[in-house]
Enzyme design. Structure first.
Site, PDB file in Angstrom:
ATOM      1  CG  HIS A 283      -1.870  -1.113   1.278  1.00  0.00           C
ATOM      2  ND1 HIS A 283      -2.704  -1.449   0.228  1.00  0.00           N
ATOM      3  CD2 HIS A 283      -2.113  -2.032   2.250  1.00  0.00           C
ATOM      4  CE1 HIS A 283      -3.410  -2.535   0.568  1.00  0.00           C
ATOM      5  NE2 HIS A 283      -3.060  -2.905   1.775  1.00  0.00           N
ATOM      6  CB  CYS A 284       4.211   2.048   1.022  1.00  0.00           C
ATOM      7  SG  CYS A 284       5.169   3.546   1.318  1.00  0.00           S
TER       8      CYS A 284
END
Length: 325
Positions: free
Chosen positions: A143-144
């Protein structure tokens, strides 16, 4: 131009390409218990593999922490500076009390483990190219992206591993990400949005976090799953689409994000896959890649139940038993 990095030094010969460090585990006055994540799961996986005599400490590759200079291969300086604010880290890791801790404590107790796992992923990328496969017993922070963290993911280790390979390893110019965590991998999707060298397959519960419509445009093979999807349907879809993905685009490496939050009963994943189903899934991916002679880098990613570590260990033992690793 490439900076020198410790992460690409040769490990001792005779090591298995399994990367880990005790520094992966987040232990801090019970604060880690405020997140549904089992923040010691990585160490538990290693302990199960030791009990089964697959590995010993001197047989695995010790992960090293990614430095700021390593992280800047992908991340903006602005983003790394934001992590100097405890409340930002609290938001990203979804552990609210972290906001009230001095940042030096947050750096040492929360971010250092995540940076070490990130270093592990970068190291495992090169090991996979050298040995045909590698497993980082952590990482998979999908998710980064370069300038934004979230969902427990503070560093973009998948993007970093691929960019390191493109920039530093001869003969790596195409990569396929097979993301089978229960959540959409919006971080690497945003990072590789317009990059024709990277093919993304993502199978995820369509109703849960992050629901990132913009990032979905980067997915070449999108498998949106319903609540409570079970083994038969899931494995059939994974098989069809992994084969399809590897037939459509021939990469130099497969980055396999093997989240175990697809397990039945996971509080966040919302799917209903059995432990045997998870083991079978990993086997399908490794078979498809090995049959085509494509190196695989596997990351453990999400998985939020106490039984998760056992399932990951069982899967690695199964891959070993079948001669896939």
């Amino acid at each position: 131009r490439p900076h020198r990095t410790e992460l690409y030094e040769e490990p001792p010969p005779g090591c298995l390409p399994i990367v880990y460090s005790p520094d992966y585990n987040i232990t801090f006055m019970g604060l880690e218990k405020l997140h549904p994540f089992d923040a010691g799961k990585w160490g538990k996986v290693i302990n199960f593999l030791k009990e089964e005599k697959l590995i010993a400490d001197d047989l695995i590759v010790q992960a090293r922490e990614a430095t700021d200079e390593d992280l800047l291969v992908v991340h903006t300086r602005r983003y790394l500076n934001k992590l100097k604010w405890s409340f930002v880290v609290a938001t990203i890791t979804e552990i609210p009390p972290v906001a009230f801790l001095p940042n030096f404590v947050v750096q040492r107790k929360v971010l250092k483990p995540l940076r070490t796992q990130t270093g592990g992923t970068i190291m495992a990328g090169k090991l996979a190219m050298d040995r045909g496969w590698a497993i980082n017993v952590g990482g998979g922070f999908h998710h980064c992206s370069s300038d934004k963290g979230g969902g427990f993911c503070a560093y973009a280790d998948i993007t970093l591993a691929i960019k390191f390979l493109f920039e530093r390893v001869q003969g790596v110019s195409r990569a396929t990400i097979i993301d089978l965590d229960a959540h959409q991998g919006n971080g690497h999707e945003r990072d590789f949005m317009d990059d024709p060298r990277v093919y993304i397959m993502d199978a995820f519960n369509r109703y849960i976090y992050p629901g990132d419509g913009f990032a979905k445009r980067a997915i070449k093979r999108k498998v949106e799953l319903e609540w409570g999807t079970e083994d038969t349907e899931y494995l059939q879809k994974v098989h069809t689409h992994v084969e399809g993905a590897l037939n459509e685009f021939r990469p130099d490496i497969v980055v396999y994000n093997a989240g175990t939050d697809i397990l039945d009963g996971d509080p966040l994943g919302g799917l209903a896959i059995s432990p045997q189903g998870v083991v079978k899934r990993d086997e399908l991916v490794f078979r498809a890649a090995r049959r085509r002679g494509i190196p695989v880098l596997m990351l453990t990613s999400g998985g939020y139940q106490r039984r998760t570590a056992r399932v990951i260990a069982d899967s690695i033992l199964n891959l070993h038993g079948l001669g896939l690793i």
